[in-house]
Design a protein around this motif. Structure first.
Motif, PDB file in Angstrom:
ATOM      1  N   ASP A 148       0.686  -1.299  -0.017  1.00  0.00           N
ATOM      2  CA  ASP A 148      -0.062  -0.224  -0.280  1.00  0.00           C
ATOM      3  C   ASP A 148       0.822   1.002   0.480  1.00  0.00           C
ATOM      4  N   PHE A 149       0.489   2.437  -0.230  1.00  0.00           N
ATOM      5  CA  PHE A 149       1.143   3.905  -0.888  1.00  0.00           C
ATOM      6  C   PHE A 149       0.790   3.777   0.853  1.00  0.00           C
ATOM      7  N   PRO A 150       1.776   5.183   1.313  1.00  0.00           N
ATOM      8  CA  PRO A 150       2.631   5.490   1.310  1.00  0.00           C
ATOM      9  C   PRO A 150       3.586   3.984   1.602  1.00  0.00           C
ATOM     10  N   LEU A 151       4.633   3.841   0.298  1.00  0.00           N
ATOM     11  CA  LEU A 151       5.624   2.838  -0.067  1.00  0.00           C
ATOM     12  C   LEU A 151       6.722   2.310   1.136  1.00  0.00           C
ATOM     13  N   PRO A 152       6.480   1.335   1.994  1.00  0.00           N
ATOM     14  CA  PRO A 152       7.253   1.125   3.062  1.00  0.00           C
ATOM     15  C   PRO A 152       9.406   2.132   2.837  1.00  0.00           C
ATOM     16  N   TRP A 153       9.364   2.264   2.002  1.00  0.00           N
ATOM     17  CA  TRP A 153      11.178   2.034   1.965  1.00  0.00           C
ATOM     18  C   TRP A 153      10.467   4.129   0.775  1.00  0.00           C
ATOM     19  N   ALA A 154       9.490   4.440   0.337  1.00  0.00           N
ATOM     20  CA  ALA A 154       9.720   4.834  -0.730  1.00  0.00           C
ATOM     21  C   ALA A 154       8.335   6.179   0.060  1.00  0.00           C
ATOM     22  N   PRO A 155       8.080   6.679   1.773  1.00  0.00           N
ATOM     23  CA  PRO A 155       7.076   7.119   1.666  1.00  0.00           C
ATOM     24  C   PRO A 155       6.556   7.996   1.174  1.00  0.00           C
ATOM     25  N   SER A 156       7.778   8.778   1.060  1.00  0.00           N
ATOM     26  CA  SER A 156       7.870  10.370   0.814  1.00  0.00           C
ATOM     27  C   SER A 156       7.428  10.616  -0.597  1.00  0.00           C
ATOM     28  N   LEU A 157       6.816   9.284  -1.639  1.00  0.00           N
ATOM     29  CA  LEU A 157       5.631   9.684  -3.237  1.00  0.00           C
ATOM     30  C   LEU A 157       4.600   9.885  -2.691  1.00  0.00           C
ATOM     31  N   SER A 158       3.718  11.056  -3.664  1.00  0.00           N
ATOM     32  CA  SER A 158       2.658  11.413  -2.630  1.00  0.00           C
ATOM     33  C   SER A 158       2.115  10.898  -3.980  1.00  0.00           C
ATOM     34  N   TYR A 159       1.140   9.664  -3.117  1.00  0.00           N
ATOM     35  CA  TYR A 159       0.186   9.154  -4.168  1.00  0.00           C
ATOM     36  C   TYR A 159      -0.463   7.819  -3.495  1.00  0.00           C
ATOM     37  N   HIS A 160      -1.576   7.953  -3.409  1.00  0.00           N
ATOM     38  CA  HIS A 160      -2.003   6.814  -2.546  1.00  0.00           C
ATOM     39  C   HIS A 160      -2.496   5.864  -3.626  1.00  0.00           C
ATOM     40  N   GLY A 161      -2.524   4.567  -3.522  1.00  0.00           N
ATOM     41  CA  GLY A 161      -3.003   3.097  -3.775  1.00  0.00           C
ATOM     42  C   GLY A 161      -2.110   2.687  -3.383  1.00  0.00           C
ATOM     43  N   ILE A 162      -2.074   1.208  -4.909  1.00  0.00           N
ATOM     44  CA  ILE A 162      -1.278   0.099  -4.623  1.00  0.00           C
ATOM     45  C   ILE A 162      -0.280  -0.086  -5.075  1.00  0.00           C
ATOM     46  N   GLU A 163       0.627  -1.722  -4.619  1.00  0.00           N
ATOM     47  CA  GLU A 163       1.834  -1.344  -5.584  1.00  0.00           C
ATOM     48  C   GLU A 163       1.908  -3.053  -5.773  1.00  0.00           C
ATOM     49  N   ASP A 164       1.984  -3.980  -6.941  1.00  0.00           N
ATOM     50  CA  ASP A 164       2.019  -4.607  -6.971  1.00  0.00           C
ATOM     51  C   ASP A 164       3.192  -5.362  -7.919  1.00  0.00           C
ATOM     52  N   VAL A 165       4.147  -6.344  -7.233  1.00  0.00           N
ATOM     53  CA  VAL A 165       5.266  -6.410  -8.425  1.00  0.00           C
ATOM     54  C   VAL A 165       5.475  -7.476  -8.754  1.00  0.00           C
ATOM     55  N   ALA A 166       5.958  -8.034  -9.310  1.00  0.00           N
ATOM     56  CA  ALA A 166       6.615  -9.769  -9.796  1.00  0.00           C
ATOM     57  C   ALA A 166       7.710 -10.177 -10.050  1.00  0.00           C
ATOM     58  N   PHE A 167       8.200 -10.902  -9.938  1.00  0.00           N
ATOM     59  CA  PHE A 167      10.181 -11.442 -10.286  1.00  0.00           C
ATOM     60  C   PHE A 167       9.921 -12.039 -11.141  1.00  0.00           C
ATOM     61  N   SER A 168      11.109 -11.998 -11.721  1.00  0.00           N
ATOM     62  CA  SER A 168      11.010 -13.408 -12.932  1.00  0.00           C
ATOM     63  C   SER A 168      11.928 -14.612 -12.287  1.00  0.00           C
ATOM     64  N   PRO A 169      11.847 -15.313 -13.093  1.00  0.00           N
ATOM     65  CA  PRO A 169      12.293 -16.619 -12.360  1.00  0.00           C
ATOM     66  C   PRO A 169      13.555 -16.507 -11.996  1.00  0.00           C
ATOM     67  N   ASP A 170      14.806 -16.033 -12.663  1.00  0.00           N
ATOM     68  CA  ASP A 170      16.112 -15.831 -12.527  1.00  0.00           C
ATOM     69  C   ASP A 170      16.068 -14.406 -11.702  1.00  0.00           C
TER      70      ASP A 170
END
Length: 315
Positions: A148-170
């Motif tokens: 969820d925004f604010p993102l834990p590692w970048a709380p100063s980004l002034s958005y409200h919403g969500i981030e979904d992340v997906a990583f390649s197999p390697d």
């Protein structure tokens, strides 16, 4: 008997490594088993056998009768002790769909058995059904819990919403062309005006925060002045996203990887206001590979699977 004694110690409380699912590239299949590695002081780097953490219903392991808590000590006749999970994944588990792998198991009662499992194609991963939007990620990719925004590692980004992340197999394999290849979606409240200048500012803040987090977790001190982001509008990029008009950007970001090494990632960003939702969708693709590299095919496929309206996206 020495082996059985070690099994008893494992059952009594050997420390466990981090959970590792057996992922592979899209052309590879899965046996549907999740493992942890048991520590064994008698083995190189204390890498012992594998214990079954989870068996995914409907996939080969479950169909063959594999149980949680079963212990794997060999694959295709080769001992797993002394090898790390990443190595086991790449060299012993991986294989094309419809190929086989023979696993040698021992249960806590000391009984042993072999099973030959046929790898099957990974089923795709979907975002939660409760979301109004929809997208699909290859089953072989690793997905983080939603942020969820604010993102834990970048709380100063002034958005409200969500981030979904997906990583390649390697993603974690520094010897692979896929190293540090991943993607993420921002689903933001309101109509956010995304420009090249704003992306540059946001990504510097984003990756500075991530660098500090990685530095704390992995014991290095990042020089934040070394991080940068450069973006331009990409007129040749996708002009639609989620079924609506979009703007595309291309760029390069300089970041720290988890080892404290500076790396450059090619970045593609596509942004659109989803009609009737009051939300902005922003898609980010990231990789060290040039745009013609193979990893961009699945990244593009995830981007193109996105639908602003789940009901209109079909099954």
């Amino acid at each position: 008997m020495k082996w059985k004694a070690r099994l008893a110690l494992c059952a009594a409380g050997f420390l466990l490594s981090a959970v590792v699912a057996l992922y592979a590239a899209d052309e590879f299949g899965t046996i549907g088993i999740r493992f942890e590695q048991l520590y064994d002081e008698a083995q190189p780097k204390q890498r012992g056998p594998l214990v079954v953490l989870d068996v995914i219903e409907g996939l080969p392991g479950a169909k063959a009768g594999v149980h949680k808590g079963d212990i794997v000590f060999a694959m295709d006749g080769a001992m797993v002790m002394g090898k790390g999970l990443d190595e086991i994944n790449r060299q012993m588990i991986r294989g094309p769909a419809d190929s086989t792998v023979r696993l040698s198991f021992v249960r806590l009662d000391g009984s042993q058995y072999d099973l030959t499992l046929t790898r099957m194609a990974y089923p795709p991963q979907k975002n939660p059904n409760a979301d109004k939007f929809a997208y699909s990620v290859p089953g072989s990719w690793k997905i983080d819990p939603r942020y969820d925004f604010p993102l834990p590692w970048a709380p100063s980004l002034s958005y409200h919403g969500i981030e979904d992340v997906a990583f390649s197999p390697d993603f974690d394999d520094s010897s692979s062309p896929e190293y540090h290849s991943y993607l993420f979606f921002w689903w933001l409240e309101g109509t956010a005006t995304i420009t090249a200048t704003r992306l540059e500012s946001d990504m510097v803040v984003y990756f500075q925060g991530l660098a500090e987090q990685r530095g704390r977790n992995h014991g290095f001190k990042p020089d934040l002045s070394q991080l940068s982001a450069s973006y331009t509008v990409d007129p040749a990029g996708p002009q639609t996203l989620g079924g609506t008009t979009a703007r595309s950007f291309q760029g390069v970001v300089t970041i720290y990887d988890p080892t404290g090494k500076l790396i450059k990632l090619n970045s593609e960003v596509v942004a659109a206001a989803c009609p009737g939702s009051g939300r902005t969708i922003v898609f980010f693709g990231m990789s060290q590979e040039p745009r013609q590299g193979a990893i961009w095919k699945p990244i593009d496929a995830v981007r193109d699977s996105f639908a602003c309206n789940r009901e209109a996206s079909g099954p």
